[in-house]
Write an enzyme that holds these catalytic residues in place. Sequence first.
Site, mmCIF file in Angstrom:
data_model
loop_
_atom_site.group_PDB
_atom_site.id
_atom_site.type_symbol
_atom_site.label_atom_id
_atom_site.label_comp_id
_atom_site.label_asym_id
_atom_site.label_seq_id
_atom_site.Cartn_x
_atom_site.Cartn_y
_atom_site.Cartn_z
ATOM 1 N N SER A 45 1.093 -1.279 -0.196
ATOM 2 C CA SER A 45 0.322 -0.062 -0.025
ATOM 3 C C SER A 45 0.839 1.311 0.207
ATOM 4 O O SER A 45 0.195 2.606 -0.641
ATOM 5 C CB SER A 45 -1.054 -0.407 1.301
ATOM 6 O OG SER A 45 -2.292 -0.973 0.977
ATOM 7 N N LYS A 48 0.033 3.453 -2.886
ATOM 8 C CA LYS A 48 -0.650 4.860 -2.628
ATOM 9 C C LYS A 48 0.078 6.222 -2.608
ATOM 10 O O LYS A 48 -0.923 7.144 -2.515
ATOM 11 C CB LYS A 48 -1.375 4.117 -1.035
ATOM 12 C CG LYS A 48 -2.526 3.250 -1.441
ATOM 13 C CD LYS A 48 -3.969 3.176 -0.257
ATOM 14 C CE LYS A 48 -4.493 1.857 -0.379
ATOM 15 N NZ LYS A 48 -4.008 1.132 -0.403
ATOM 16 N N SER A 109 -6.535 3.416 4.385
ATOM 17 C CA SER A 109 -6.031 2.527 3.238
ATOM 18 C C SER A 109 -5.881 1.635 2.631
ATOM 19 O O SER A 109 -6.359 0.292 1.838
ATOM 20 C CB SER A 109 -4.201 2.121 4.443
ATOM 21 O OG SER A 109 -3.620 1.094 2.909
ATOM 22 N N LYS A 234 2.857 6.136 5.177
ATOM 23 C CA LYS A 234 2.034 5.226 4.461
ATOM 24 C C LYS A 234 2.246 3.776 4.863
ATOM 25 O O LYS A 234 4.476 3.431 4.447
ATOM 26 C CB LYS A 234 2.048 4.953 2.788
ATOM 27 C CG LYS A 234 1.214 4.334 2.716
ATOM 28 C CD LYS A 234 -0.439 4.989 2.518
ATOM 29 C CE LYS A 234 -1.349 3.926 2.696
ATOM 30 N NZ LYS A 234 -1.590 2.882 3.453
#
Length: 425
Positions: A45, A48, A109, A234
């Site tokens: 993730s 992202k 997320s 993140k």
Amino acid sequence: MIFGNPGITYAATVEVEAESAILVDAETGKILFEKEADLTLPPASMTKMMTEYLVLEAIEEGEISWDTTTQISDYPYSISADPSFSGVGLTQNQDYTVRELYEAMAINSDNATTIALAELIAGSEGAFVKMMNKKAAELGLPDYQFVNSTGLSNSNLGENYPEGTEPNANNLLSARSAALLAYHLVNDYPEALEITSITTTEFDGQQIRNWNWMLPNMPGYLADYGYEGMDGLKTGWTDLAGYCFTGTAERDGQRFISVVMKTNSEEARFQETRKLLDYGFKQFEQKELFPAGYQIEGESEVPVAKGKEGTVEIEAAEDLTTPVKNGQEDMYEVKYNISKEHLDKDGNLTAPIKKGEKIGTVELVYNGEDNYKNLVTGKTQKTAVDLVTTSAVEKSNWFMLMVGGVGNFFSDIFTSAMDMVKGWF
């Protein structure tokens, strides 16, 4: 001039239990630590971050706004409805604002909201993936492959894998590329941190939580992982990627970006990040090594041709600052780089000259044993400010120039005559 003993070495370092890791000063891009930073691994993730960048860019360019609304198509709805993805749970035939979707993506997320944003901006996730790869090239990421907007494996998407990609493909990033992406995100769009620093928030009537346990004021037992100054960025996890994390924290105006990839557990990615950030904050300090107006002794004057004065002084236009490791402050010196386009064939500046005129750069030179590189350029860290004149020099009037020219003419004749006479003997 070099002060101190440049032969001294300092053992202070850090051991990071991750397959790949990097630590960077967020202002200068100076790399302070790296371990196998060029390995290309699935970022999960952390992918992202690129989606966040493109959403914020679209807002900046007026293509969408935070208040723009969209509905959820069948593809992101199917992802949201799948309990294995543990998303926020989206409803079709309902308007969601860009801000709502972005917060679910950046804080929780969520995968489905990420896909919905990709479709809103590009029309389809396949078209958005092309934007992701194009932007990666523009930002200079050295190692990357984007195949979807979320960081999931394409195999998890079934028949919905983005057009133009392979059904079993994975996103790939090196720690260096993840750090560079984060560097551009926090510097180009610092407002991103206003959202990634949120611990919990409401989404469609439910509370969602941030997966970044290192944020201060996290609820419950997660508060034990809190780290002063942490405000992003993140997390990531898949079976293939393992546990990874791009973190950033700021204290007293100094910000670091860290990346760890393939750690052993959810807790480990934060423990190893703490090691990196502690190393940064305890071992490095942003220091002014040479002040504005600094002059190198014996090199502070440059000859001037055709001027009322024969020389002009030069100096650094700004402070020269850099993150300095403990004990290495005396390992720095400066040098002048005078632009050749400002000099005549004899190495003179030519009048008229303005006060504060830029004639080159003053470069900070490190003489220690560590090899500090720059995240953006990939080359040795280079810190430089403008080299400028301290005063104006007017052009000499035509009579004085003529007298000087005549003098030079007879001087040349006399020199030639003397050379000829010497040749007779």
